[in-house]
Design a protein around this motif. Structure first.
Motif, PDB file in Angstrom:
ATOM      1  N   GLU A 108       0.854  -1.188   0.000  1.00 19.77           N
ATOM      2  CA  GLU A 108       0.000   0.000   0.000  1.00 19.77           C
ATOM      3  C   GLU A 108       0.887   1.234   0.000  1.00 19.77           C
ATOM      4  O   GLU A 108       1.854   1.317   0.773  1.00 19.77           O
ATOM      5  N   VAL A 109       0.562   2.191  -0.881  1.00 22.78           N
ATOM      6  CA  VAL A 109       1.238   3.487  -0.897  1.00 22.78           C
ATOM      7  C   VAL A 109       0.143   4.534  -0.752  1.00 22.78           C
ATOM      8  O   VAL A 109      -0.825   4.544  -1.518  1.00 22.78           O
ATOM      9  N   VAL A 110       0.267   5.400   0.245  1.00 24.65           N
ATOM     10  CA  VAL A 110      -0.798   6.345   0.557  1.00 24.65           C
ATOM     11  C   VAL A 110      -0.231   7.753   0.672  1.00 24.65           C
ATOM     12  O   VAL A 110       0.983   7.946   0.844  1.00 24.65           O
ATOM     13  N   LEU A 111      -1.127   8.731   0.593  1.00 27.84           N
ATOM     14  CA  LEU A 111      -0.751  10.124   0.823  1.00 27.84           C
ATOM     15  C   LEU A 111      -1.989  10.935   1.164  1.00 27.84           C
ATOM     16  O   LEU A 111      -3.118  10.539   0.862  1.00 27.84           O
ATOM     17  N   PHE A 112      -1.760  12.078   1.801  1.00 28.74           N
ATOM     18  CA  PHE A 112      -2.819  13.022   2.121  1.00 28.74           C
ATOM     19  C   PHE A 112      -2.710  14.236   1.208  1.00 28.74           C
ATOM     20  O   PHE A 112      -1.607  14.638   0.824  1.00 28.74           O
ATOM     21  N   THR A 113      -3.860  14.835   0.884  1.00 25.61           N
ATOM     22  CA  THR A 113      -3.874  16.082   0.138  1.00 25.61           C
ATOM     23  C   THR A 113      -4.802  17.082   0.817  1.00 25.61           C
ATOM     24  O   THR A 113      -5.697  16.707   1.576  1.00 25.61           O
ATOM     25  N   ASP A 114      -4.573  18.341   0.512  1.00 29.86           N
ATOM     26  CA  ASP A 114      -5.490  19.406   0.897  1.00 29.86           C
ATOM     27  C   ASP A 114      -6.682  19.332  -0.054  1.00 29.86           C
ATOM     28  O   ASP A 114      -6.529  19.477  -1.270  1.00 29.86           O
ATOM     29  N   ALA A 115      -7.871  19.105   0.489  1.00 21.72           N
ATOM     30  CA  ALA A 115      -9.057  18.964  -0.358  1.00 21.72           C
ATOM     31  C   ALA A 115      -9.344  20.232  -1.155  1.00 21.72           C
ATOM     32  O   ALA A 115     -10.017  20.181  -2.190  1.00 21.72           O
ATOM     33  N   GLY A 116      -8.827  21.364  -0.684  1.00 17.32           N
ATOM     34  CA  GLY A 116      -9.078  22.628  -1.362  1.00 17.32           C
ATOM     35  C   GLY A 116      -8.100  22.940  -2.466  1.00 17.32           C
ATOM     36  O   GLY A 116      -8.168  24.035  -3.051  1.00 17.32           O
ATOM     37  N   ASN A 117      -7.186  22.018  -2.772  1.00 13.54           N
ATOM     38  CA  ASN A 117      -6.202  22.225  -3.835  1.00 13.54           C
ATOM     39  C   ASN A 117      -6.534  21.325  -5.018  1.00 13.54           C
ATOM     40  O   ASN A 117      -6.099  20.177  -5.068  1.00 13.54           O
ATOM     41  N   PRO A 118      -7.294  21.823  -5.997  1.00  9.58           N
ATOM     42  CA  PRO A 118      -7.693  20.960  -7.112  1.00  9.58           C
ATOM     43  C   PRO A 118      -6.522  20.509  -7.967  1.00  9.58           C
ATOM     44  O   PRO A 118      -6.562  19.428  -8.569  1.00  9.58           O
ATOM     45  N   THR A 119      -5.448  21.309  -8.032  1.00 10.66           N
ATOM     46  CA  THR A 119      -4.298  20.954  -8.865  1.00 10.66           C
ATOM     47  C   THR A 119      -3.620  19.691  -8.359  1.00 10.66           C
ATOM     48  O   THR A 119      -3.384  18.748  -9.123  1.00 10.66           O
ATOM     49  N   SER A 120      -3.312  19.650  -7.055  1.00 12.63           N
ATOM     50  CA  SER A 120      -2.626  18.476  -6.517  1.00 12.63           C
ATOM     51  C   SER A 120      -3.529  17.250  -6.530  1.00 12.63           C
ATOM     52  O   SER A 120      -3.078  16.134  -6.813  1.00 12.63           O
ATOM     53  N   ASN A 121      -4.815  17.435  -6.243  1.00 11.17           N
ATOM     54  CA  ASN A 121      -5.725  16.290  -6.261  1.00 11.17           C
ATOM     55  C   ASN A 121      -5.843  15.685  -7.652  1.00 11.17           C
ATOM     56  O   ASN A 121      -5.843  14.467  -7.821  1.00 11.17           O
ATOM     57  N   ALA A 122      -5.914  16.532  -8.664  1.00 15.80           N
ATOM     58  CA  ALA A 122      -5.986  16.037 -10.043  1.00 15.80           C
ATOM     59  C   ALA A 122      -4.687  15.338 -10.430  1.00 15.80           C
ATOM     60  O   ALA A 122      -4.693  14.301 -11.115  1.00 15.80           O
ATOM     61  N   LEU A 123      -3.553  15.883  -9.984  1.00 15.46           N
ATOM     62  CA  LEU A 123      -2.251  15.301 -10.302  1.00 15.46           C
ATOM     63  C   LEU A 123      -2.165  13.870  -9.780  1.00 15.46           C
ATOM     64  O   LEU A 123      -1.795  12.944 -10.512  1.00 15.46           O
ATOM     65  N   TYR A 124      -2.511  13.670  -8.498  1.00 12.13           N
ATOM     66  CA  TYR A 124      -2.377  12.336  -7.914  1.00 12.13           C
ATOM     67  C   TYR A 124      -3.347  11.351  -8.552  1.00 12.13           C
ATOM     68  O   TYR A 124      -3.011  10.180  -8.727  1.00 12.13           O
TER      69      TYR A 124
END
Length: 291
Positions: free
Chosen positions: A251-267
């Motif tokens: 398993e490889v996991v990470l957290f993102t800021d839900a308010g950052n659409p750029t990083s969420n789309a990237l991952y």
């Protein structure tokens, strides 16, 4: 059926002996306590005995949930029902404990924050809404920027500390990161990779926590502001994710800021899939009235 019972201790070895199997049974959802306790267990000076309160919820002889409260007084919880969150808030209040906040999956954190407000009058404030992602099928970024990943070595330590200072400043954190304080920072136990352009200049940095229960958490990811938008973060994330899988991670996991659409789309383009929302709440208490 025996009733639920919270067992509290300040003994990390006893706690892990009783709750370790439970934590390892769901490494994605339990990634934070797993990585934090691995650091406390293995890094000299990272854990001060007697300063952390551990809790284990037992029902019918099995561990159902855990919490821990370090010196920061921020409670970290594994998933709880609303009723169990209420019961825990009542138990901790009755014992006279104070909390600065709570971190858990969004439903659990919200239920506990509301219960804590009812019992103590504290006002909860959501600091940031986060998403927890796990890697599905890794998909290399397209277009792929020129360059390569390089493991950060001992010879890079001064540069690594400078990058971490810039990252902390970018996040608004006021912490000291130098040779004397490094071992006690949240950055110390990780393995880092630079993404370097063809001339050898590092342009992006990514860290990974040590593998625990087959799980690796990617954290932190940092590209200086003037270098963003060129695909470097995607490239280094793909590189460290590939390396984690090659090292045996399941398993490889990470957290993102839900308010950052750029990083969420990237991952998501790289093959990461959202598991659950995450929420850290801060608690504020009314000042006592002057007599």
């Amino acid at each position: 059926m025996r009733p639920d019972a919270w067992h509290l201790t300040e003994d990390i070895d006893d706690f892990l002996a009783r709750a370790g199997d439970f934590l390892r049974s769901r490494p994605v959802l339990h990634n934070t306590p797993l990585t934090v306790m691995e650091k406390w267990r293995t890094h000299p000076g990272a854990f001060d005995p007697g300063t952390v309160l551990f809790g284990r919820l037992e029902s019918d002889g099995e561990t159902q949930a855990i919490f821990y409260r370090p010196p920061s007084r921020r409670l970290t919880l594994t998933p709880l029902s609303r009723e169990r969150a209420e019961a825990l808030a009542a138990r901790l209040t009755a014992l006279g404990h104070t909390l600065a906040g709570v971190t858990a999956d969004h439903e659990t954190a919200t239920a506990f924050a509301e219960a804590w407000q009812r019992h103590t009058g504290a006002t909860p404030t959501l600091r940031v809404r986060m998403h927890l992602y796990r890697l599905g099928t890794l998909t290399p970024p397209e277009p792929h920027p020129e360059g390569h990943g390089r493991i950060v070595g001992e010879q890079d330590h001064e540069d690594l500390m400078r990058w971490c200072r810039e990252l902390a400043a970018d996040l608004g954190e006021t912490i000291t990161i130098d040779a004397d304080s490094w071992a006690g920072t949240r950055f110390a136990e990780k393995r880092y990779t630079f993404w370097e352009v063809p001339d050898g200049t590092p342009v992006s940095l990514e860290g990974v926590n040590p593998m625990v229960a087959g799980m690796v958490r990617v954290d932190p990811v940092y590209t200086p502001a003037h270098l963003r938008g060129r695909g470097y973060a995607a490239a280094v994330t793909a590189e460290v994710s590939r390396a984690a899988l090659a090292a045996g991670a399941t398993e490889v996991v990470l957290f993102t800021d839900a308010g950052n659409p750029t990083s969420n789309a990237l991952y998501q383009r790289l093959g990461y899939r959202r598991v659950v929302d995450w929420a850290p709440y801060d608690f504020a208490y009314a000042e006592p009235e002057a007599s």
